[in-house]
Enzyme design. Structure first.
Site, PDB file in Angstrom:
ATOM      1  N   ASP A 167       7.612   2.957 -13.284  1.00 37.62           N
ATOM      2  CA  ASP A 167       7.131   4.216 -12.760  1.00 37.62           C
ATOM      3  C   ASP A 167       5.614   4.303 -13.078  1.00 37.62           C
ATOM      4  O   ASP A 167       5.159   5.417 -13.658  1.00 37.62           O
ATOM      5  CB  ASP A 167       7.740   5.375 -13.648  1.00 37.62           C
ATOM      6  N   LYS A 170      -3.089  -8.795  -6.621  1.00 41.48           N
ATOM      7  CA  LYS A 170      -3.446  -9.909  -7.739  1.00 41.48           C
ATOM      8  C   LYS A 170      -4.473 -10.899  -7.153  1.00 41.48           C
ATOM      9  O   LYS A 170      -4.685 -10.894  -6.073  1.00 41.48           O
ATOM     10  CB  LYS A 170      -2.061 -10.985  -7.762  1.00 41.48           C
ATOM     11  N   HIS A 197       0.845  -1.158   0.081  1.00 44.87           N
ATOM     12  CA  HIS A 197       0.053  -0.039  -0.110  1.00 44.87           C
ATOM     13  C   HIS A 197       0.781   1.246   0.071  1.00 44.87           C
ATOM     14  O   HIS A 197       0.414   2.184   0.321  1.00 44.87           O
ATOM     15  CB  HIS A 197      -0.781   0.010   1.180  1.00 44.87           C
ATOM     16  N   HIS A 198       2.081   1.257  -0.453  1.00 50.12           N
ATOM     17  CA  HIS A 198       3.026   2.400  -0.376  1.00 50.12           C
ATOM     18  C   HIS A 198       2.548   3.553  -1.214  1.00 50.12           C
ATOM     19  O   HIS A 198       2.804   4.539  -1.239  1.00 50.12           O
ATOM     20  CB  HIS A 198       4.499   2.006  -0.651  1.00 50.12           C
ATOM     21  N   ARG A 199       1.675   2.942  -2.403  1.00 49.28           N
ATOM     22  CA  ARG A 199       1.066   3.711  -3.331  1.00 49.28           C
ATOM     23  C   ARG A 199      -0.556   3.135  -3.549  1.00 49.28           C
ATOM     24  O   ARG A 199      -0.592   1.941  -3.492  1.00 49.28           O
ATOM     25  CB  ARG A 199       1.846   3.859  -4.591  1.00 49.28           C
ATOM     26  N   SER A 233      -2.538  -0.238 -18.519  1.00 46.64           N
ATOM     27  CA  SER A 233      -3.707  -0.073 -17.900  1.00 46.64           C
ATOM     28  C   SER A 233      -3.689   1.180 -17.101  1.00 46.64           C
ATOM     29  O   SER A 233      -4.727   1.558 -16.921  1.00 46.64           O
ATOM     30  CB  SER A 233      -3.529  -1.097 -16.753  1.00 46.64           C
ATOM     31  N   LYS A 280      -2.943  -2.632  -7.986  1.00 46.94           N
ATOM     32  CA  LYS A 280      -3.016  -2.935  -9.147  1.00 46.94           C
ATOM     33  C   LYS A 280      -2.726  -4.346  -9.452  1.00 46.94           C
ATOM     34  O   LYS A 280      -1.365  -4.559  -9.200  1.00 46.94           O
ATOM     35  CB  LYS A 280      -2.531  -1.756 -10.123  1.00 46.94           C
TER      36      LYS A 280
HETATM   37  N1  GLU Z   1      -1.987  -9.387 -15.407  1.00 47.47           N
HETATM   38  C1  GLU Z   1      -0.968  -8.181 -15.806  1.00 47.47           C
HETATM   39  C2  GLU Z   1       0.200  -8.574 -15.237  1.00 47.47           C
HETATM   40  O1  GLU Z   1       0.853  -9.302 -14.763  1.00 47.47           O
HETATM   41  C3  GLU Z   1      -1.800  -6.997 -15.993  1.00 47.47           C
HETATM   42  C4  GLU Z   1      -2.106  -6.501 -14.674  1.00 47.47           C
HETATM   43  C5  GLU Z   1      -2.563  -4.886 -14.952  1.00 47.47           C
HETATM   44  O2  GLU Z   1      -2.874  -4.484 -16.126  1.00 47.47           O
HETATM   45  O3  GLU Z   1      -2.917  -4.300 -13.806  1.00 47.47           O
HETATM   46  O4  GLU Z   1       1.181  -7.492 -15.280  1.00 47.47           O
END
Ligand code: GLU
Length: 474
Positions: A99, A106, A64-66, A365, A70
């Site tokens: 960056d 995940k 959670h540092h940022r 993304s 994702k």
């Molecule tokens: N699943 C992809 C990865 O392993 C994409 C992750 C994303 O776009 O958030 O990098």
């Protein structure tokens, strides 16, 4: 006694430890960076056929540092908590390296997606999303999923729709997930992004004369041979773009049904067409075929560049000695165990690590998320303006020289950038800069012997500076 392979999570932790010693950072801080911040394990029932199936699933937020955190969502029978933890951990380092201002996360659902109907998959996906919403594990500023192995834009559209049902008043709801279809607030160029990023990374690595000379290879990508393991989204795009834009010759491919090898080269577009028609890559004209049980021999095929583009733990202590490729380009997450990576490094091979090489997906993304928050397509404001300006410049040049610019050239020059042009350009910039940052660290510090080691050092240093700014650690 049978030799056990280093687990995926253990490999990732080993890579971290091997890099941490070069950073000189305090132990407490390193410990904070290394561990997973939040692990959510869930079990939920879904109606399948006439019965009910209890589905096992996870979402791990590594750092959670940022925020938001994702990372993709994987649908596979092999999903387990450790695997998702390893993948979430890699996401943190990956984002830092390119960056992208996110923490790593995940998700995983333990199912074989090919055994379910689209309707069943939709029910599973919507139910999984509901679980995430209930625990506050999803949202444009909280945690933003994306596709991974076994999922794609279809699943992302279901996630978005489910989120919107619960958060109809959230004006930024579209930013709750990326990798959506373009018609559903997705971004052009996201689907090919990981494969395209893999190609840009390989191309940059091959552009250094000295590095290529050390491997006994010529500089540049033109004419180099490539073997790709897995023709999923990442493998297929990597192969197509490498062939079309890099002049790389694809000599070997593997898929679930087996592997093929053809020394003189396989036209990847033709092979994909062939597989669509016959249901298999096997018996492709002129190629040697290896059936399902021998498909792993793809790792041993003669080539310059080997691209594992499927799952983790593919090159292990058992088969690493048989790998002939000079460059191993990790398009998948964790395809080489830490033990095998050491053998490759000692043997003078170049391993372009996953945490850098497959970061094109999350990079685009990030662009999609920005597009969603800005509520506007990239290029909309400036495209016409730029076109008019370029047109004027050409006009001035024609006036000054008294010569007419060729019609085709003019069209090329005055063209303003569309969304996909900008996405590709941003991705190319990202991959080139990040590669050079990693390479420079490796060249500068004698004790750093591999690109992976350097990439982890870069990542740890960047993440630590976020924590340092908070003043928690001395
Ligand atoms: N699943 C992809 C990865 O392993 C994409 C992750 C994303 O776009 O958030 O990098």
């Amino acid at each position: 006694m049978t030799k056990t392979t280093t687990s995926f999570y253990q490999s990732v932790q080993n890579y971290f430890d091997e890099a941490a010693i070069h950073t000189g950072l305090p132990e407490g801080l390193l410990g904070q960076i290394k561990i997973c911040n939040a692990v959510y394990q869930m079990r939920f029932p879904v109606k399948i056929g006439n019965g009910v199936q209890v589905i096992e699933a996870y979402r791990v937020q590594h750092s959670h540092h940022r925020t938001p955190t994702k990372g993709g969502i994987r649908y596979s029978n092999h999903v387990n908590q450790e695997e998702v933890m390893a993948l979430a951990t890699l996401m943190t380092y990956k984002c830092a390296i390119v960056d992208v201002p996110f923490g790593g996360a995940k998700g995983g659902v333990k199912i074989n997606p090919w055994e379910f109907t689209p309707g069943q998959l939709e029910r599973i996906t919507r139910r999984y999303t509901t679980e995430l919403i209930r625990r506050n594990f999803i949202g444009p500023s909280i945690d933003v999923p994306a596709p991974d192995y076994g999922t794609g834009s279809r699943e992302m559209a279901w996630i978005y729709d489910t989120y919107r049902t619960f958060h109809g008043d959230d004006i930024d709801a579209a930013g709750c997930v990326t990798g959506k279809p373009v018609s559903q607030n997705g971004i052009r160029g996201r689907e090919e992004a990981t494969g395209r990023g893999v190609f840009y990374g390989i191309r940059e690595a091959c552009s250094y004369k000295d590095d290529m000379k050390a491997l006994g290879l010529k500089v540049g990508t033109e004419g180099k041979t490539m073997v790709v393991q897995g023709l999923g989204n990442v493998g297929a795009h990597t192969a197509k773009i490498s062939q079309d834009e890099g002049g790389i010759v694809i000599v070997g491919i593997s898929e679930v049904e087996g592997a093929i090898y053809k020394k003189s080269g396989i036209d990847i577009h033709d092979l994909i067409k062939f597989r669509k028609e016959t249901g298999s890559i096997l018996n492709y004209p002129g190629a040697e075929s290896y059936d399902k049980k021998d498909r792993k021999s793809v790792m041993e095929f003669e080539c310059d560049i080997l691209v594992p583009a499927a799952l983790e733990n593919q090159i292990t202590a058992e088969n690493v000695k048989k790998v002939k490729a000079k460059i191993i380009a990790e398009a998948a997450n964790g395809p080489v165990t830490s033990e095998a990576a050491t053998v490759l490094q000692k043997g003078g091979r170049m391993v372009i690590p996953d945490v850098f090489l497959n970061a094109g997906g999350v990079t685009v993304s990030y662009f999609e998320w920005l597009k969603n928050l800005s509520h506007m397509r990239f290029g909309r404001m400036e495209k016409r303006f730029n076109q008019k300006q370029y047109d004027q410049v050409v006009g001035v040049v024609e006036k000054l020289t008294g010569k007419k610019v060729d019609k085709r050239d003019r069209q090329l020059i005055v063209r303003g950038a569309d969304e996909v042009d900008l996405v590709r350009s941003g991705l190319e910039e990202t991959m080139i800069n990040s590669y050079n940052e990693i390479r420079e660290v490796m060249k500068r510090k004698k004790k750093i012997k591999s690109l992976r080691n350097a990439a982890f050092v870069v990542a740890i240093n960047k993440i630590s500076s976020d924590y340092m700014a908070l003043g928690i650690f001395p």
